[in-house]
Design a protein around this motif. Structure first.
Motif, PDB file in Angstrom:
ATOM      1  N   PRO A   1       4.992  -5.837 -10.329  1.00  0.00           N
ATOM      2  CA  PRO A   1       3.542  -5.591 -10.262  1.00  0.00           C
ATOM      3  C   PRO A   1       2.993  -5.709  -8.844  1.00  0.00           C
ATOM      4  N   LYS A   2       3.518  -6.653  -8.058  1.00  0.00           N
ATOM      5  CA  LYS A   2       3.045  -6.811  -6.686  1.00  0.00           C
ATOM      6  C   LYS A   2       3.320  -5.563  -5.856  1.00  0.00           C
ATOM      7  N   GLU A   3       4.509  -5.001  -6.008  1.00  0.00           N
ATOM      8  CA  GLU A   3       4.856  -3.794  -5.259  1.00  0.00           C
ATOM      9  C   GLU A   3       3.961  -2.626  -5.654  1.00  0.00           C
ATOM     10  N   ILE A   4       3.666  -2.515  -6.937  1.00  0.00           N
ATOM     11  CA  ILE A   4       2.812  -1.420  -7.416  1.00  0.00           C
ATOM     12  C   ILE A   4       1.402  -1.558  -6.861  1.00  0.00           C
ATOM     13  N   VAL A   5       0.844  -2.766  -6.935  1.00  0.00           N
ATOM     14  CA  VAL A   5      -0.514  -2.995  -6.433  1.00  0.00           C
ATOM     15  C   VAL A   5      -0.571  -2.772  -4.929  1.00  0.00           C
ATOM     16  N   ARG A   6       0.410  -3.309  -4.197  1.00  0.00           N
ATOM     17  CA  ARG A   6       0.432  -3.157  -2.742  1.00  0.00           C
ATOM     18  C   ARG A   6       0.537  -1.693  -2.342  1.00  0.00           C
ATOM     19  N   TYR A   7       1.351  -0.939  -3.068  1.00  0.00           N
ATOM     20  CA  TYR A   7       1.543   0.473  -2.742  1.00  0.00           C
ATOM     21  C   TYR A   7       0.260   1.276  -2.941  1.00  0.00           C
ATOM     22  N   TYR A   8      -0.382   1.114  -4.087  1.00  0.00           N
ATOM     23  CA  TYR A   8      -1.557   1.940  -4.380  1.00  0.00           C
ATOM     24  C   TYR A   8      -2.789   1.514  -3.591  1.00  0.00           C
ATOM     25  N   LEU A   9      -2.857   0.249  -3.160  1.00  0.00           N
ATOM     26  CA  LEU A   9      -3.965  -0.169  -2.311  1.00  0.00           C
ATOM     27  C   LEU A   9      -3.871   0.461  -0.924  1.00  0.00           C
ATOM     28  N   ASP A  10      -2.649   0.763  -0.483  1.00  0.00           N
ATOM     29  CA  ASP A  10      -2.446   1.343   0.847  1.00  0.00           C
ATOM     30  C   ASP A  10      -2.204   2.845   0.813  1.00  0.00           C
ATOM     31  N   ASP A  11      -1.924   3.392  -0.347  1.00  0.00           N
ATOM     32  CA  ASP A  11      -1.572   4.802  -0.464  1.00  0.00           C
ATOM     33  C   ASP A  11      -2.818   5.674  -0.535  1.00  0.00           C
ATOM     34  N   SER A  12      -2.753   6.858   0.092  1.00  0.00           N
ATOM     35  CA  SER A  12      -3.860   7.820   0.010  1.00  0.00           C
ATOM     36  C   SER A  12      -3.339   9.224  -0.258  1.00  0.00           C
ATOM     37  N   THR A  13      -2.142   9.316  -0.849  1.00  0.00           N
ATOM     38  CA  THR A  13      -1.561  10.621  -1.154  1.00  0.00           C
ATOM     39  C   THR A  13      -1.487  10.879  -2.655  1.00  0.00           C
ATOM     40  N   SER A  14      -1.188   9.852  -3.442  1.00  0.00           N
ATOM     41  CA  SER A  14      -1.139  10.022  -4.895  1.00  0.00           C
ATOM     42  C   SER A  14      -2.552  10.031  -5.457  1.00  0.00           C
ATOM     43  N   TRP A  15      -2.713  10.545  -6.677  1.00  0.00           N
ATOM     44  CA  TRP A  15      -4.055  10.627  -7.256  1.00  0.00           C
ATOM     45  C   TRP A  15      -4.626   9.242  -7.530  1.00  0.00           C
ATOM     46  N   VAL A  16      -3.756   8.276  -7.843  1.00  0.00           N
ATOM     47  CA  VAL A  16      -4.237   6.908  -8.047  1.00  0.00           C
ATOM     48  C   VAL A  16      -4.751   6.324  -6.732  1.00  0.00           C
ATOM     49  N   GLY A  17      -3.974   6.506  -5.662  1.00  0.00           N
ATOM     50  CA  GLY A  17      -4.399   6.008  -4.358  1.00  0.00           C
ATOM     51  C   GLY A  17      -5.675   6.672  -3.874  1.00  0.00           C
TER      52      GLY A  17
END
Length: 256
Positions: free
Chosen positions: A18-34
């Motif tokens: 869960p930590k990796e998922i949260v960290r990734y999407y908080l910093d990501d701006s390419t996926s629709w979630v990010g």
């Protein structure tokens, strides 16, 4: 740079915890979630700036909405600390300090919950609210600007404009909080008057029709003037350096 590095790492390895998922999407701006998270945070930052202007002018009816915004900032901060690979590194980083300052009004509201008037709480914490505008700096961290891309030179120009506007907004907001309509001094009647005073002061025109009347107001303006003298020339110098580098690269390419 950190955002790009983390995105590359996450794209090459499977997100398992869960930590990796949260960290990734908080910093990501390419996926629709990010992208959705970035849009939400961007709109929340804009709303926080508007709320600050309204509250600092004495519209205390919006206090509850501002408290909700602060709680959302607090939730984001907790998620970033919890999901960070090195929590203390994030807490002591520039963005970590900005995020923490954004949550301070929430803590202050809880501490001063016994105040007789909501205005007492607002006066105690409104200076911290103005620095929420610094949260926009995260969107200028890399060339991926607002879900698109900019070259390094254009990004530096955007950073220069942001630096100037940020200093003006923070200075005007702080001056309104210290000597605005909700204070006993009442040097300015609105955020607009404070904005006028700051622009005139920073441009060294200085008509003299508005002057700070409190010690805190004088020191605040002095600090912001010094910050302007440091940060703006630094940004301009970096922009000039990058333009020279681009010209040199073009000259070398033509010579070949």
């Amino acid at each position: 740079r950190g955002r790009e590095a983390r995105r590359t790492t996450s794209s090459n390895t499977e997100l398992r915890t869960p930590k990796e998922i949260v960290r990734y999407y908080l910093d990501d701006s390419t996926s629709w979630v990010g992208i959705l998270i970035d849009i939400f945070l961007l709109l929340l930052n804009l709303l926080a700036c508007v709320m600050f202007v309204l509250l600092v002018e004495g519209d205390f009816e919006l206090f509850v909405l501002d408290l909700v915004i602060g709680i959302l900032f607090l939730i984001e901060y907790i998620l970033r600390v919890w999901s960070a690979e090195y929590p203390w590194k994030y807490i002591l980083s520039w963005y970590g300090i900005i995020d923490l300052v954004s949550t301070l009004p929430v803590f202050a509201s809880i501490i001063f919950r016994s105040a007789d008037d909501e205005a007492d709480v607002l006066r105690a914490v409104q200076v911290f609210r103005v620095f929420r505008v610094l949260r926009f700096a995260r969107f200028l961290d890399s060339e991926e600007f607002f879900f698109g891309s900019l070259d390094r030179l254009m990004l530096q120009q955007v950073r220069l404009v942001f630096t100037v506007l940020c200093l003006i907004f923070c200075a005007a907001g702080t001056f309104t909080a210290l000597e605005g309509p909700v204070t006993a001094v009442h040097t300015v009647d609105s955020f607009g008057e404070a904005l006028y005073f700051i622009v005139i002061t920073f441009s060294t025109v200085g008509y003299g029709d508005i002057t700070p009347e409190t010690t805190a107001g004088r020191y605040a303006i002095m600090i912001f003037i010094l910050c302007t003298m440091v940060f703006v020339p630094s940004s301009v110098g970096e922009l000039i350096r990058m333009k020279r580098e681009r010209k040199q690269i073009k000259a070398v390419s033509k010579a070949r």
